[in-house]
Enzyme design. Structure first.
Site, PDB file in Angstrom:
ATOM      1  CG  ASP A 285      -2.724  17.278 -22.395  1.00 35.39           C
ATOM      2  OD1 ASP A 285      -2.206  16.145 -22.323  1.00 35.39           O
ATOM      3  OD2 ASP A 285      -3.929  17.458 -22.618  1.00 35.39           O
TER       4      ASP A 285
ATOM      5  CG  PHE B  29      -8.346  16.218 -24.689  1.00 34.76           C
ATOM      6  CD1 PHE B  29      -8.584  15.770 -25.976  1.00 34.76           C
ATOM      7  CD2 PHE B  29      -8.815  15.458 -23.626  1.00 34.76           C
ATOM      8  CE1 PHE B  29      -9.270  14.588 -26.197  1.00 34.76           C
ATOM      9  CE2 PHE B  29      -9.498  14.266 -23.842  1.00 34.76           C
ATOM     10  CZ  PHE B  29      -9.722  13.837 -25.128  1.00 34.76           C
ATOM     11  CG  ASP B  30     -13.116  16.072 -25.095  1.00 35.21           C
ATOM     12  OD1 ASP B  30     -12.290  15.471 -24.380  1.00 35.21           O
ATOM     13  OD2 ASP B  30     -13.818  15.490 -25.955  1.00 35.21           O
TER      14      ASP B  30
ATOM     15  CE  LYS C  52      -5.047   9.661 -24.706  1.00 33.42           C
ATOM     16  NZ  LYS C  52      -5.825   9.739 -23.452  1.00 33.42           N
TER      17      LYS C  52
ATOM     18  CG  HIS D 205     -19.873  12.915 -28.627  1.00 29.57           C
ATOM     19  ND1 HIS D 205     -19.926  14.017 -27.822  1.00 29.57           N
ATOM     20  CD2 HIS D 205     -18.717  12.285 -28.321  1.00 29.57           C
ATOM     21  CE1 HIS D 205     -18.843  14.076 -27.069  1.00 29.57           C
ATOM     22  NE2 HIS D 205     -18.086  13.024 -27.345  1.00 29.57           N
TER      23      HIS D 205
ATOM     24  CB  ALA E  82      -1.679  12.669 -23.861  1.00 27.39           C
TER      25      ALA E  82
ATOM     26  CE1 TYR F 198      -4.073   2.043   0.717  1.00 27.21           C
ATOM     27  CE2 TYR F 198      -2.427   3.450   1.743  1.00 27.21           C
ATOM     28  CZ  TYR F 198      -3.694   3.279   1.225  1.00 27.21           C
ATOM     29  OH  TYR F 198      -4.588   4.314   1.205  1.00 27.21           O
TER      30      TYR F 198
HETATM   31  C1  LIG Z   1      -4.489  15.424 -25.283  1.00 26.17           C
HETATM   32  C2  LIG Z   1      -5.240  14.675 -24.226  1.00 26.17           C
HETATM   33  N1  LIG Z   1      -5.227  15.130 -22.959  1.00 26.17           N
HETATM   34  C3  LIG Z   1      -5.869  14.496 -21.961  1.00 26.17           C
HETATM   35  C4  LIG Z   1      -6.581  13.344 -22.203  1.00 26.17           C
HETATM   36  C5  LIG Z   1      -7.305  12.682 -21.069  1.00 26.17           C
HETATM   37  O1  LIG Z   1      -6.662  11.505 -20.719  1.00 26.17           O
HETATM   38  P1  LIG Z   1      -7.438  10.237 -20.095  1.00 26.17           P
HETATM   39  O2  LIG Z   1      -8.319   9.684 -21.178  1.00 26.17           O
HETATM   40  O3  LIG Z   1      -6.340   9.321 -19.693  1.00 26.17           O
HETATM   41  O4  LIG Z   1      -8.223  10.732 -18.935  1.00 26.17           O
HETATM   42  C6  LIG Z   1      -6.625  12.827 -23.507  1.00 26.17           C
HETATM   43  C7  LIG Z   1      -7.404  11.596 -23.787  1.00 26.17           C
HETATM   44  O5  LIG Z   1      -7.707  11.247 -24.898  1.00 26.17           O
HETATM   45  C8  LIG Z   1      -5.939  13.522 -24.549  1.00 26.17           C
HETATM   46  O6  LIG Z   1      -5.953  13.066 -25.807  1.00 26.17           O
END
Ligand SMILES: Cc1ncc(COP(=O)(O)O)c(C=O)c1O
Length: 455
Positions: A210, A119-120, A253, A445, A212, A67
């Site tokens: 960010d 990102f959204d 990713k 969507h 990813a 843990y």
């Molecule tokens: C550029 C970017 N930032 C953040 C995220 C969010 O990551 P997670 O899906 O691991 O929460 C994504 C997910 O597709 C992304 O493409």
């Protein structure tokens, strides 16, 4: 060729046209509703859908599930520190958890965040903190057909104006998304990142990455930015992280894992505030909602993802699919990046109005024709209609994303996608538009129901 061979295989479902028609009717023409075993080639997302290496599975077996203070955490922390140079490393279960924790600790209602494009989920977490997310994409991002190498850049002129403008005191942070997923996965140049970092420093505004797809961005820099030609993707990535004050990372990713992420920070006081939220909502700071084996798999994935032969083969696969797509007569957002191709459905299907969702129509047709699952990024995702179905807002472009999971599909799978695209184009005039018959109030969507509207 792919720089790996196959050790474990998973059968993929091969379905008939009649089965696919029935499945699509059953899920009310929403591809998110399909069971994965109704999909032959799943290009819905590149997130968490890649194949682990033998070394990652082996690292997972060495996972320490204590843990507190697990050996896995220290291996993970070393791997992240070496790559990023950030002293404070907080594991989280995925990227959006890092967003929620950082923004809860750093933002106060009424503040503003700036980005090349949020990102959204990043935007959603900024807004949940009572703040405003402002996108500043560079002007070249608006030209889908141009070969401009770095359409993911931030508009430095507008960034400078914002940092000096009347709302400057409300700007809490700048986020640079590498690669820019909101702009068709286009990369950010090191020149742009360096200048953005200098502006942030000058105005004492923290800069976060960010990250990813940091390795894919670094690869594209080595290919497209003259000053970085002789460098390795790892060297470029290390320099990128060193320009920022911290990072938000979805390891699903470029960690090449099925689940995981982290928050990397320089500011120890901020890290302490984040740690409190981490403990309350994700887990103790040495596991952060992950199993020990996950931490070890991320640590190993981070060393594999910048391997030039892996990145080259990924770029080659994207170029191969781009060639097949253009040959089939379907335009894409140029130039192709690595994690996805974006098809220009609006141009392919001019007989379908934006509020009848040409992107969604193309995505449904690719499924019916060959069992391919993709995702619409157009007016179904971004638009809105009134209660009579008349358009209120539509998206600037009607796109379909074919995401490429890491190390998962080979060239013959991509050839199948090319054949399906060619067959789809042959009968494109007969593809119907769609109307929404039921939708949730948010993020429609994912869950809305649709029906075809014959043209
Ligand atoms: C550029 C970017 N930032 C953040 C995220 C969010 O990551 P997670 O899906 O691991 O929460 C994504 C997910 O597709 C992304 O493409």
């Amino acid at each position: 060729m792919e720089p790996y061979r196959i050790k474990v295989v998973e059968p993929i479902p091969v379905t008939t046209r009649a089965q696919r028609e029935r499945a699509l009717r059953r899920v009310h023409y929403n591809l998110f509703g399909l069971r994965a075993d109704e999909v032959t080639i799943d290009l819905l997302t590149d997130s968490g859908t890649g194949a682990l290496s033998a070394a990652q599975w082996a690292a997972g077996m060495a996972g320490d599930e204590s843990y507190a203070g697990a050996r896995s955490f220290y291996r993970f922390q070393d791997a992240v520190r070496e790559l990023t140079s950030y002293p404070c490393v907080l594991p989280v279960h995925q990227g959006r958890a890092a967003e929620r924790i950082l923004f809860s600790a750093l933002l106060a209602p009424g503040r503003i965040t700036l980005s090349n494009t949020h990102f959204d989920t990043t935007r959603a977490n900024v807004e949940l903190a009572g703040c405003q997310a402002v996108d500043l994409p560079c002007p070249q991002a608006g030209d889908l057909d141009s070969d401009e190498p770095f359409k993911g850049d931030i508009d430095l002129h507008r960034l400078d104006e914002a940092l000096r403008g009347p709302d400057a005191s409300r700007i809490a942070l700048v986020v640079m998304t590498l690669t820019n997923n909101g702009v068709a996965g286009q990369p950010v140049s090191m020149d742009n990142l360096t200048r953005a970092a200098a502006l942030c420093r000058k105005h004492s505004v923290p800069l976060f990455l960010d990250a990813a797809r940091f390795a894919e961005n670094a690869w594209l820099v080595t290919q497209r930015e003259t000053a970085f030609r002789g460098q390795s993707p790892r060297q470029v990535a290390e320099q990128a992280f060193r320009l920022a004050d911290g990072c938000l990372m979805s390891a699903k990713k470029d960690g090449i894992v099925h689940i995981g992420g982290f928050l990397g920070l320089r500011d120890r006081a901020l890290a302490e505030r984040c740690e409190l939220l981490l403990i309350a909502t994700e887990g103790f700071p040495t596991y952060g909602g992950l199993a020990g084996r996950d931490l070890d798999m991320v640590a190993q994935g981070l060393t594999e993802v910048t391997d030039p032969s892996y990145l080259r083969s990924r770029a080659d696969a994207a170029h191969h699919l781009a060639r097949l797509t253009r040959d089939a007569g379907v335009g894409i957002v140029e130039p192709p990046g690595l994690h996805a191709l974006y098809l220009n459905a609006g141009r392919l299907l001019p007989h379908i109005a934006a509020h009848r969702f040409p992107g969604h129509a193309l995505a449904c047709q690719l499924y019916l024709e060959g069992g391919i699952r993709s995702v619409e990024l157009g007016s179904l995702y971004l638009g809105r209609e009134d209660e009579n179905g008349a358009p209120v807002t539509t998206a600037p472009y009607e796109l379909v994303r074919l995401a490429l999971p890491r190390r998962t599909y080979g060239l013959s799978h991509l050839n199948h996608v090319g054949e399906v695209l060619a067959a789809t184009v042959k009968a494109k005039e007969r593809i119907p538009g769609y109307r929404v018959i039921e939708q949730p109030p948010l993020l429609r969507h994912f869950r809305c129901k649709l029906e075809p509207v014959p043209s």
